[in-house]
Design a protein around this motif. Structure first.
Motif, PDB file in Angstrom:
ATOM      1  N   GLU A 164       3.974 102.410 116.657  1.00  0.00           N
ATOM      2  CA  GLU A 164       4.302 103.806 116.926  1.00  0.00           C
ATOM      3  C   GLU A 164       3.696 104.263 118.252  1.00  0.00           C
ATOM      4  O   GLU A 164       4.326 104.992 119.024  1.00  0.00           O
ATOM      5  N   PHE A 165       2.485 103.829 118.534  1.00  0.00           N
ATOM      6  CA  PHE A 165       1.806 104.208 119.778  1.00  0.00           C
ATOM      7  C   PHE A 165       2.552 103.675 120.995  1.00  0.00           C
ATOM      8  O   PHE A 165       2.693 104.363 122.009  1.00  0.00           O
ATOM      9  N   ARG A 166       3.046 102.447 120.895  1.00  0.00           N
ATOM     10  CA  ARG A 166       3.736 101.817 122.030  1.00  0.00           C
ATOM     11  C   ARG A 166       5.059 102.501 122.347  1.00  0.00           C
ATOM     12  O   ARG A 166       5.555 102.406 123.464  1.00  0.00           O
ATOM     13  N   LYS A 167       5.652 103.186 121.373  1.00  0.00           N
ATOM     14  CA  LYS A 167       6.908 103.882 121.619  1.00  0.00           C
ATOM     15  C   LYS A 167       6.731 104.956 122.686  1.00  0.00           C
ATOM     16  O   LYS A 167       7.596 105.142 123.538  1.00  0.00           O
ATOM     17  N   ASP A 168       5.620 105.678 122.617  1.00  0.00           N
ATOM     18  CA  ASP A 168       5.348 106.745 123.586  1.00  0.00           C
ATOM     19  C   ASP A 168       4.508 106.265 124.766  1.00  0.00           C
ATOM     20  O   ASP A 168       4.409 106.966 125.776  1.00  0.00           O
ATOM     21  N   ASN A 169       3.888 105.089 124.603  1.00  0.00           N
ATOM     22  CA  ASN A 169       3.017 104.572 125.666  1.00  0.00           C
ATOM     23  C   ASN A 169       3.327 103.094 125.916  1.00  0.00           C
ATOM     24  O   ASN A 169       2.470 102.224 125.698  1.00  0.00           O
ATOM     25  N   PRO A 170       4.534 102.794 126.367  1.00  0.00           N
ATOM     26  CA  PRO A 170       4.940 101.387 126.532  1.00  0.00           C
ATOM     27  C   PRO A 170       4.131 100.620 127.571  1.00  0.00           C
ATOM     28  O   PRO A 170       4.101  99.391 127.555  1.00  0.00           O
ATOM     29  N   GLU A 171       3.462 101.345 128.455  1.00  0.00           N
ATOM     30  CA  GLU A 171       2.690 100.677 129.505  1.00  0.00           C
ATOM     31  C   GLU A 171       1.309 100.240 129.026  1.00  0.00           C
ATOM     32  O   GLU A 171       0.605  99.505 129.726  1.00  0.00           O
ATOM     33  N   ILE A 172       0.918 100.680 127.836  1.00  0.00           N
ATOM     34  CA  ILE A 172      -0.406 100.343 127.301  1.00  0.00           C
ATOM     35  C   ILE A 172      -0.304  99.094 126.422  1.00  0.00           C
ATOM     36  O   ILE A 172       0.494  99.038 125.483  1.00  0.00           O
ATOM     37  N   ASN A 173      -1.115  98.103 126.724  1.00  0.00           N
ATOM     38  CA  ASN A 173      -1.145  96.859 125.954  1.00  0.00           C
ATOM     39  C   ASN A 173      -2.258  96.944 124.916  1.00  0.00           C
ATOM     40  O   ASN A 173      -3.442  96.927 125.260  1.00  0.00           O
ATOM     41  N   VAL A 174      -1.887  97.057 123.647  1.00  0.00           N
ATOM     42  CA  VAL A 174      -2.867  97.134 122.560  1.00  0.00           C
ATOM     43  C   VAL A 174      -3.001  95.758 121.927  1.00  0.00           C
ATOM     44  O   VAL A 174      -2.029  95.198 121.412  1.00  0.00           O
ATOM     45  N   GLN A 175      -4.197  95.202 121.975  1.00  0.00           N
ATOM     46  CA  GLN A 175      -4.454  93.867 121.439  1.00  0.00           C
ATOM     47  C   GLN A 175      -5.358  93.964 120.217  1.00  0.00           C
ATOM     48  O   GLN A 175      -6.461  94.509 120.289  1.00  0.00           O
ATOM     49  N   ILE A 176      -4.884  93.434 119.085  1.00  0.00           N
ATOM     50  CA  ILE A 176      -5.680  93.420 117.852  1.00  0.00           C
ATOM     51  C   ILE A 176      -6.357  92.062 117.732  1.00  0.00           C
ATOM     52  O   ILE A 176      -5.696  91.032 117.646  1.00  0.00           O
ATOM     53  N   ASN A 177      -7.678  92.063 117.732  1.00  0.00           N
ATOM     54  CA  ASN A 177      -8.454  90.826 117.630  1.00  0.00           C
ATOM     55  C   ASN A 177      -8.831  90.603 116.170  1.00  0.00           C
ATOM     56  O   ASN A 177      -9.787  91.184 115.662  1.00  0.00           O
ATOM     57  N   ILE A 178      -8.062  89.767 115.481  1.00  0.00           N
ATOM     58  CA  ILE A 178      -8.303  89.522 114.056  1.00  0.00           C
ATOM     59  C   ILE A 178      -9.584  88.716 113.840  1.00  0.00           C
ATOM     60  O   ILE A 178     -10.316  88.923 112.878  1.00  0.00           O
ATOM     61  N   GLU A 179      -9.889  87.809 114.761  1.00  0.00           N
ATOM     62  CA  GLU A 179     -11.099  86.997 114.640  1.00  0.00           C
ATOM     63  C   GLU A 179     -12.347  87.866 114.625  1.00  0.00           C
ATOM     64  O   GLU A 179     -13.328  87.568 113.933  1.00  0.00           O
ATOM     65  N   ALA A 180     -12.319  88.979 115.366  1.00  0.00           N
ATOM     66  CA  ALA A 180     -13.483  89.866 115.446  1.00  0.00           C
ATOM     67  C   ALA A 180     -13.736  90.627 114.156  1.00  0.00           C
ATOM     68  O   ALA A 180     -14.782  91.274 114.008  1.00  0.00           O
ATOM     69  N   THR A 181     -12.804  90.560 113.212  1.00  0.00           N
ATOM     70  CA  THR A 181     -12.960  91.255 111.926  1.00  0.00           C
ATOM     71  C   THR A 181     -14.244  90.839 111.216  1.00  0.00           C
ATOM     72  O   THR A 181     -14.879  91.630 110.527  1.00  0.00           O
ATOM     73  N   LYS A 182     -14.622  89.584 111.402  1.00  0.00           N
ATOM     74  CA  LYS A 182     -15.815  89.076 110.705  1.00  0.00           C
ATOM     75  C   LYS A 182     -17.097  89.721 111.206  1.00  0.00           C
ATOM     76  O   LYS A 182     -18.028  89.971 110.437  1.00  0.00           O
ATOM     77  N   GLU A 183     -17.185  89.973 112.494  1.00  0.00           N
ATOM     78  CA  GLU A 183     -18.380  90.565 113.107  1.00  0.00           C
ATOM     79  C   GLU A 183     -17.963  91.585 114.166  1.00  0.00           C
ATOM     80  O   GLU A 183     -18.177  91.369 115.366  1.00  0.00           O
ATOM     81  N   PRO A 184     -17.372  92.699 113.767  1.00  0.00           N
ATOM     82  CA  PRO A 184     -16.818  93.643 114.757  1.00  0.00           C
ATOM     83  C   PRO A 184     -17.837  94.198 115.740  1.00  0.00           C
ATOM     84  O   PRO A 184     -17.560  94.296 116.938  1.00  0.00           O
ATOM     85  N   LEU A 185     -19.019  94.553 115.269  1.00  0.00           N
ATOM     86  CA  LEU A 185     -20.012  95.138 116.171  1.00  0.00           C
ATOM     87  C   LEU A 185     -20.585  94.109 117.134  1.00  0.00           C
ATOM     88  O   LEU A 185     -20.924  94.436 118.273  1.00  0.00           O
ATOM     89  N   GLN A 186     -20.676  92.868 116.704  1.00  0.00           N
ATOM     90  CA  GLN A 186     -21.153  91.815 117.594  1.00  0.00           C
ATOM     91  C   GLN A 186     -20.144  91.554 118.710  1.00  0.00           C
ATOM     92  O   GLN A 186     -20.511  91.358 119.867  1.00  0.00           O
ATOM     93  N   TYR A 187     -18.879  91.547 118.352  1.00  0.00           N
ATOM     94  CA  TYR A 187     -17.836  91.380 119.364  1.00  0.00           C
ATOM     95  C   TYR A 187     -17.841  92.554 120.327  1.00  0.00           C
ATOM     96  O   TYR A 187     -17.596  92.393 121.527  1.00  0.00           O
ATOM     97  N   LEU A 188     -18.134  93.742 119.803  1.00  0.00           N
ATOM     98  CA  LEU A 188     -18.187  94.939 120.645  1.00  0.00           C
ATOM     99  C   LEU A 188     -19.329  94.829 121.643  1.00  0.00           C
ATOM    100  O   LEU A 188     -19.153  95.080 122.841  1.00  0.00           O
ATOM    101  N   ILE A 189     -20.498  94.448 121.169  1.00  0.00           N
ATOM    102  CA  ILE A 189     -21.679  94.335 122.026  1.00  0.00           C
ATOM    103  C   ILE A 189     -21.480  93.267 123.101  1.00  0.00           C
ATOM    104  O   ILE A 189     -21.932  93.415 124.239  1.00  0.00           O
ATOM    105  N   LYS A 190     -20.762  92.195 122.752  1.00  0.00           N
ATOM    106  CA  LYS A 190     -20.523  91.113 123.709  1.00  0.00           C
ATOM    107  C   LYS A 190     -19.397  91.436 124.690  1.00  0.00           C
ATOM    108  O   LYS A 190     -19.100  90.643 125.576  1.00  0.00           O
ATOM    109  N   GLY A 191     -18.775  92.606 124.528  1.00  0.00           N
ATOM    110  CA  GLY A 191     -17.723  93.012 125.452  1.00  0.00           C
ATOM    111  C   GLY A 191     -16.383  92.354 125.205  1.00  0.00           C
ATOM    112  O   GLY A 191     -15.493  92.403 126.061  1.00  0.00           O
ATOM    113  N   LYS A 192     -16.186  91.748 124.027  1.00  0.00           N
ATOM    114  CA  LYS A 192     -14.933  91.060 123.735  1.00  0.00           C
ATOM    115  C   LYS A 192     -13.863  92.017 123.214  1.00  0.00           C
ATOM    116  O   LYS A 192     -12.682  91.670 123.172  1.00  0.00           O
TER     117      LYS A 192
END
Length: 310
Positions: A114-142
């Protein structure tokens, strides 16, 4: 001595402008100064960049290699500067995110769509691997953002309230509790509680609903797949506790029923975790989550939502 970015631009502009005179104007240099830089470049690399024929500059083989490379590198530099400028203005072109709970992938892809319909220029990437340790991935800048249900005592991480959902008991209509309008934890004492097979410290039902007091239920059974949990509950082999929106797609099964907890026992708050101040683009995406989630909670049977493996 290696070729500098300035030298690449020098050659690039001379070729495109067609003469030293026009190139010097483009680069805000005097003609003697530009000629001196070009001569110095050829001396440093020990190769001729241009052949001079009747006051015309013709690229040598070396010059062609330099020009071809300059086209790629200068374009990349321009793109980099543009992206940095967009970030500075709070207008990012890419959002990398994850969520701590696999069940969120039931609704998250729909939000992205739904977001891409109004914002086609924005690339939204869902990192499923980071689900296990979301805050660690955040701190590492991933990743840039993480959707989490608990905050952490880390001054580097900013937590912004996102949404609130409701945890409910899902059971068979043949279960002894089937006629109840609301349930308290004490009502579960004779029940086999079926939960996701994930580490106990990451299981919201165990840590936040039961408060790690497993004596509140008769037994606990762990299962990996949502579909398997639904089948066991439908057969009246136990009950489960899930988010109301996660259960909704399965309520077409006439054997199933959901019963809320008393008071706010089943309320669960979600947060957006980020390291930096939320950008304008990320704010737009967060608003999309809130709108879609509100609609999701109002869907009676969830026909428009494809459930995913949990």
């Amino acid at each position: 001595m290696g070729i500098s970015l300035r030298n690449l631009k020098l050659v690039n502009v001379i070729v495109k402008e067609g003469s030293v005179t026009k190139a010097s104007e483009k680069l805000f240099l005097s003609q003697p100064a530009l000629s001196h830089q070009l001569k110095k470049l050829e001396e440093e690399i020990g190769l001729k960049v241009f052949n001079r024929l009747n006051k015309k500059l013709i690229l040598t083989e070396t010059g062609q290699v330099i020009f071809k490379t300059s086209e790629k590198l200068l374009a990349s530099i321009d793109l980099l500067n543009s992206e940095l400028d967009e970030i500075k203005k709070g207008k990012k072109k890419k959002i990398r995110l994850t969520t701590e709970c696999y069940t969120c992938y039931h609704w998250l892809p729909k939000v992205v769509q739904e977001f891409r319909k109004d914002n086609p220029e924005i690339n939204v990437q869902i990192n499923i691997e980071a689900t296990k340790e979301p805050l660690q991935y955040l701190i590492k800048g991933k990743i840039d953002m993480a959707i989490v249900s608990n905050t952490a005592n880390n001054p580097s991480i900013h937590f912004e309230p996102l949404i609130t959902d409701e945890m409910v008991v899902i059971l068979s209509k043949e279960n002894d509790l089937g006629d109840s309008k609301h349930l308290e934890l004490s009502d579960l004492k004779n029940q086999n509680l079926i939960l996701y097979d994930i580490p106990e410290e990451k299981n919201y039902v165990l840590t936040n609903i039961l408060q790690n007091n497993i004596s509140l239920v008769n037994s606990i059974q762990k299962v990996q797949l949502t579909e398997a949990i639904i089948e066991l509950v439908s057969a009246n082999l136990g009950i489960s506790v899930m988010a109301k929106w996660a259960v909704t797609p399965f309520l077409q099964n006439k054997q199933l029923k959901i019963i809320p907890f008393e008071a706010n026992q089943g309320q669960r708050d979600w947060f957006i975790a980020s390291l930096n101040k939320i950008s304008e683009t990320e704010s737009l995406f967060i608003e999309q989550i809130k709108r879609d989630f509100k609609q999701l909670k109002n869907i009676k049977h969830g026909n428009d939502w494809k459930y995913r493996k949990s």
